[in-house]
Design an enzyme around this catalytic site. Structure first.
Site, PDB file in Angstrom:
ATOM      1  N   LYS A 112      20.315  17.253  58.301  1.00 25.09           N
ATOM      2  CA  LYS A 112      20.523  15.979  57.603  1.00 25.09           C
ATOM      3  C   LYS A 112      20.957  14.884  58.565  1.00 25.09           C
ATOM      4  CE  LYS A 112      21.397  16.616  52.769  1.00 25.09           C
ATOM      5  NZ  LYS A 112      22.328  16.684  51.695  1.00 25.09           N
ATOM      6  N   GLY A 114      19.423  13.297  60.800  1.00 27.16           N
ATOM      7  CA  GLY A 114      18.705  13.152  62.069  1.00 27.16           C
ATOM      8  C   GLY A 114      17.446  12.300  61.901  1.00 27.16           C
ATOM      9  N   SER A 149      12.042  22.251  67.893  1.00 26.36           N
ATOM     10  CA  SER A 149      11.679  22.223  69.309  1.00 26.36           C
ATOM     11  C   SER A 149      12.013  23.595  69.886  1.00 26.36           C
ATOM     12  CB  SER A 149      12.474  21.135  70.030  1.00 26.36           C
ATOM     13  OG  SER A 149      13.821  21.534  70.136  1.00 26.36           O
ATOM     14  N   ALA A 151      13.651  24.492  72.444  1.00 25.73           N
ATOM     15  CA  ALA A 151      15.070  24.612  72.808  1.00 25.73           C
ATOM     16  C   ALA A 151      15.918  24.805  71.557  1.00 25.73           C
ATOM     17  CB  ALA A 151      15.527  23.381  73.578  1.00 25.73           C
ATOM     18  N   GLN A 153      15.009  26.133  68.743  1.00 27.87           N
ATOM     19  CA  GLN A 153      14.784  27.473  68.162  1.00 27.87           C
ATOM     20  C   GLN A 153      15.778  28.464  68.756  1.00 27.87           C
ATOM     21  OE1 GLN A 153      10.657  28.743  68.409  1.00 27.87           O
ATOM     22  NE2 GLN A 153       9.929  26.779  67.646  1.00 27.87           N
ATOM     23  N   HIS A 174       4.187  28.559  68.772  1.00 28.38           N
ATOM     24  CA  HIS A 174       4.187  28.764  70.215  1.00 28.38           C
ATOM     25  C   HIS A 174       4.784  30.152  70.465  1.00 28.38           C
ATOM     26  CE1 HIS A 174       3.892  27.551  74.266  1.00 28.38           C
ATOM     27  NE2 HIS A 174       4.874  26.664  74.372  1.00 28.38           N
ATOM     28  N   GLU A 294     -11.334   2.192  88.857  1.00 26.50           N
ATOM     29  CA  GLU A 294     -12.038   3.276  89.556  1.00 26.50           C
ATOM     30  C   GLU A 294     -11.319   4.615  89.410  1.00 26.50           C
ATOM     31  OE1 GLU A 294     -15.419   4.316  91.057  1.00 26.50           O
ATOM     32  OE2 GLU A 294     -14.962   2.202  90.745  1.00 26.50           O
TER      33      GLU A 294
HETATM   34  N1  LIG Z   1       3.857  18.954  70.094  1.00 29.23           N
HETATM   35  C1  LIG Z   1       2.815  19.671  70.470  1.00 29.23           C
HETATM   36  O1  LIG Z   1       1.871  19.136  71.051  1.00 29.23           O
HETATM   37  C2  LIG Z   1       2.741  21.139  70.150  1.00 29.23           C
HETATM   38  C3  LIG Z   1       1.505  21.750  70.127  1.00 29.23           C
HETATM   39  C4  LIG Z   1       1.415  23.086  69.758  1.00 29.23           C
HETATM   40  C5  LIG Z   1       2.578  23.790  69.489  1.00 29.23           C
HETATM   41  N2  LIG Z   1       3.790  23.170  69.553  1.00 29.23           N
HETATM   42  C6  LIG Z   1       4.990  23.944  69.234  1.00 29.23           C
HETATM   43  O2  LIG Z   1       5.416  23.560  67.941  1.00 29.23           O
HETATM   44  C7  LIG Z   1       6.838  23.678  67.848  1.00 29.23           C
HETATM   45  C8  LIG Z   1       7.414  22.346  67.420  1.00 29.23           C
HETATM   46  O3  LIG Z   1       7.071  21.392  68.402  1.00 29.23           O
HETATM   47  P1  LIG Z   1       7.157  19.817  68.120  1.00 29.23           P
HETATM   48  O4  LIG Z   1       6.608  19.145  69.342  1.00 29.23           O
HETATM   49  O5  LIG Z   1       6.627  19.491  66.802  1.00 29.23           O
HETATM   50  O6  LIG Z   1       8.707  19.666  67.993  1.00 29.23           O
HETATM   51  P2  LIG Z   1       9.704  18.741  68.726  1.00 29.23           P
HETATM   52  O7  LIG Z   1       9.275  17.356  68.495  1.00 29.23           O
HETATM   53  O8  LIG Z   1       9.952  19.233  70.099  1.00 29.23           O
HETATM   54  O9  LIG Z   1      10.952  19.183  67.806  1.00 29.23           O
HETATM   55  C9  LIG Z   1      11.552  18.362  67.028  1.00 29.23           C
HETATM   56  C10 LIG Z   1      12.270  19.048  65.873  1.00 29.23           C
HETATM   57  O10 LIG Z   1      13.330  19.890  66.306  1.00 29.23           O
HETATM   58  C11 LIG Z   1      14.521  19.431  65.662  1.00 29.23           C
HETATM   59  N3  LIG Z   1      15.692  19.716  66.482  1.00 29.23           N
HETATM   60  C12 LIG Z   1      15.874  19.457  67.799  1.00 29.23           C
HETATM   61  N4  LIG Z   1      17.080  19.927  68.184  1.00 29.23           N
HETATM   62  C13 LIG Z   1      17.667  20.479  67.076  1.00 29.23           C
HETATM   63  C14 LIG Z   1      18.875  21.155  66.839  1.00 29.23           C
HETATM   64  N5  LIG Z   1      19.758  21.367  67.817  1.00 29.23           N
HETATM   65  N6  LIG Z   1      19.124  21.598  65.591  1.00 29.23           N
HETATM   66  C15 LIG Z   1      18.229  21.415  64.587  1.00 29.23           C
HETATM   67  N7  LIG Z   1      17.069  20.796  64.756  1.00 29.23           N
HETATM   68  C16 LIG Z   1      16.761  20.339  65.998  1.00 29.23           C
HETATM   69  C17 LIG Z   1      14.312  17.934  65.512  1.00 29.23           C
HETATM   70  O11 LIG Z   1      15.158  17.432  64.525  1.00 29.23           O
HETATM   71  P3  LIG Z   1      15.959  16.050  64.745  1.00 29.23           P
HETATM   72  O12 LIG Z   1      14.964  14.929  64.549  1.00 29.23           O
HETATM   73  O13 LIG Z   1      16.969  16.112  63.706  1.00 29.23           O
HETATM   74  O14 LIG Z   1      16.472  16.061  66.157  1.00 29.23           O
HETATM   75  C18 LIG Z   1      12.848  17.930  65.081  1.00 29.23           C
HETATM   76  O15 LIG Z   1      12.713  18.179  63.700  1.00 29.23           O
HETATM   77  C19 LIG Z   1       7.311  24.138  69.220  1.00 29.23           C
HETATM   78  O16 LIG Z   1       7.389  25.531  69.233  1.00 29.23           O
HETATM   79  C20 LIG Z   1       6.188  23.669  70.138  1.00 29.23           C
HETATM   80  O17 LIG Z   1       6.094  24.390  71.334  1.00 29.23           O
HETATM   81  C21 LIG Z   1       3.889  21.857  69.855  1.00 29.23           C
END
Ligand SMILES: NC(=O)c1ccc[n+]([C@@H]2O[C@H](COP(=O)([O-])OP(=O)(O)OC[C@H]3O[C@@H](n4cnc5c(N)ncnc54)[C@H](OP(=O)(O)O)[C@@H]3O)[C@@H](O)[C@H]2O)c1
Length: 401
Positions: A112, A114, A149, A151, A153, A174, A294
């Site tokens: 909540k 965030g 993210s 980290a 997880q 992932h 280029e």
């Molecule tokens: N992005 C890509 O291109 C891509 C492609 C394929 C697979 N993936 C995989 O998909 C998964 C998600 O990636 P993403 O890029 O969508 O995510 P991200 O943008 O890296 O993650 C953001 C999410 O994590 C939450 N978060 C961060 N720190 C937190 C904490 N300490 N406690 C609770 N929530 C927290 C954020 O919430 P807040 O807003 O509240 O901080 C947000 O909802 C990952 O495993 C990634 O490797 C990503």
């Protein structure tokens, strides 16, 4: 370098084989909007027969396609499920909206207050109905889609793990957390299916391709199959979240190739190459516009799309003989120069160095600000400042954010 349109046999063959490639017809049509949903688009697939086994340059691989999972079948398959999307970053946004538009029951779980909570509300997720705290969403969900993210997880695993009870399914986008368990601490409970759907692109593209009635390529994998249905579930979820094609892999292969690719050609490598080429041009007295055109503009606007559409040989054949001769001679030199870097990169991915770096950096409280600083430095590089002016001259230019 100038482009010439060649009518060589290779080019004709390329054109011919492209028109012969099978495709399915997709029609995006507006679905019935549920309360507070800003936009519902459900692609209708007029499917042809599904592909099961394809020959990739002599290697047979299994590929699953959306045509085998029309929306009626998807909704029937998941009729007793609630997809709990944990996290609302780029993937959470794309995957949850697509699954919702595919008619599945989806809820979002984020902390909540965030950035993600705000974003989810803006996208029509309603607190107490479809938007919950992480713990509550996991409690309500049957398929727990961990899209925090990488980290996060790891940081939240001790709280999340006890909530992943028997009969739920644990889903990742992932292989990162599970494969590098010594560093992340993420060891799934042994009594649930653990699967992966990793879209090969940003979550923004997952969404935009879906809205265009197309679908992103995704990798799917099974880490743990308790029910005997884990693979089928992974494929169905892959399609539900917006994939057009799902390619089978393992958690290990997915994470190694993904970390390697993005540090290499996809992102790190391309910035390094662009910058080095630009710098040498500038050191030799070329203007910023000439150096940019280029290096970047011609690549992204003309040549790379040709590679994307028809392959490298097609792009070579579409260019002048002068360009072709030089490129054919210099490609092996770049290959030799880059090979040791790629080998070292793969080693650093496999031995976990890249994972540890990523966890320690992205686990910091101010990771967003630190990233913003570093990407602002890229933005401030002359090459990318010159690019802004070049882009402004494009006929389809729209004011940039
Ligand atoms: N992005 C890509 O291109 C891509 C492609 C394929 C697979 N993936 C995989 O998909 C998964 C998600 O990636 P993403 O890029 O969508 O995510 P991200 O943008 O890296 O993650 C953001 C999410 O994590 C939450 N978060 C961060 N720190 C937190 C904490 N300490 N406690 C609770 N929530 C927290 C954020 O919430 P807040 O807003 O509240 O901080 C947000 O909802 C990952 O495993 C990634 O490797 C990503």
């Amino acid at each position: 370098m100038s482009l010439r349109t060649s009518t060589s046999r290779a080019l004709k063959q390329a054109l011919q084989s492209t028109t012969q490639k099978r495709s399915f017809s997709l029609v995006a049509k507006a679905g019935v909007a549920a309360a507070a949903r800003p936009q519902v688009v459900r692609p209708v697939v007029n499917s042809t027969r599904g592909i099961k086994s394809l020959d990739f340059a002599g290697t047979k691989e299994t590929v699953y396609e959306r045509a085998d999972w029309p929306t009626e079948k998807l909704t029937e398959y998941f009729k007793n499920d609630t997809l709990a999307m944990i996290g609302y970053g780029s993937q959470g946004h794309g995957q949850s909206l697509n699954a919702r538009d595919n008619g599945l029951k989806v809820i979002v779980g984020v902390r909540k207050g965030g950035e993600s909570w705000k974003q989810a509300q803006e996208d029509g997720w309603v607190e107490g109905e479809t938007l919950f705290s992480i713990e509550e969403a996991i409690g309500r969900g049957t398929i727990i889609m961990n899209l925090l993210s990488d980290a996060a997880q790891s940081q939240t695993w001790n709280e999340i793990k006890p909530l992943i009870t028997k009969d739920k399914t644990l889903y990742f986008a992932h292989g990162f957390s599970v494969v590098f368990k010594e560093d992340t601490g993420v060891v799934p409970p042994t009594d649930v299916d653990v699967i992966l759907v990793a879209p090969k692109g940003s979550g923004r593209t997952v969404r935009s391709l879906f809205l265009e009635g197309r679908g992103i390529n995704s990798s799917i994998a099974v880490f743990q199959d308790v029910t005997g249905k884990a693979k089928e579930k992974a494929v169905a979820l892959g399609i539900a979240v917006g994939s057009g094609y799902c390619y089978e892999t393992t958690f290990e292969k997915e994470v190694y190739s993904d970390l390697y690719g993005e540090r290499g050609v996809l992102m790190g490598g391309i910035q390094g190459m662009f910058l080095a080429q630009y710098q040498v041009l500038r050191e030799n007295g070329h203007s910023p516009s000439e150096a940019f055109n280029e290096t970047v503009e011609e690549a992204t606007q003309s040549l790379f799309p040709l590679i994307g559409k028809y392959g490298m040989d097609y792009m070579y054949n579409a260019c002048s003989t002068t360009a072709r001769r030089g490129a054919l001679d210099w490609a092996p030199k770049f290959y030799e120069a880059n090979l040791p870097v790629f080998k070292s990169l793969y080693e650093n991915v496999k031995n976990g160095n890249e994972t540890r770096r990523s966890l320690s950096f992205n686990g910091q409280k101010d990771y967003r600000e630190k990233f913003a600083e570093e990407t602002a430095e890229i933005d401030a590089q002359e090459i990318w400042r010159a690019g802004k002016t070049v882009r402004r001259l494009r006929p389809d230019y729209k004011e940039e954010l």
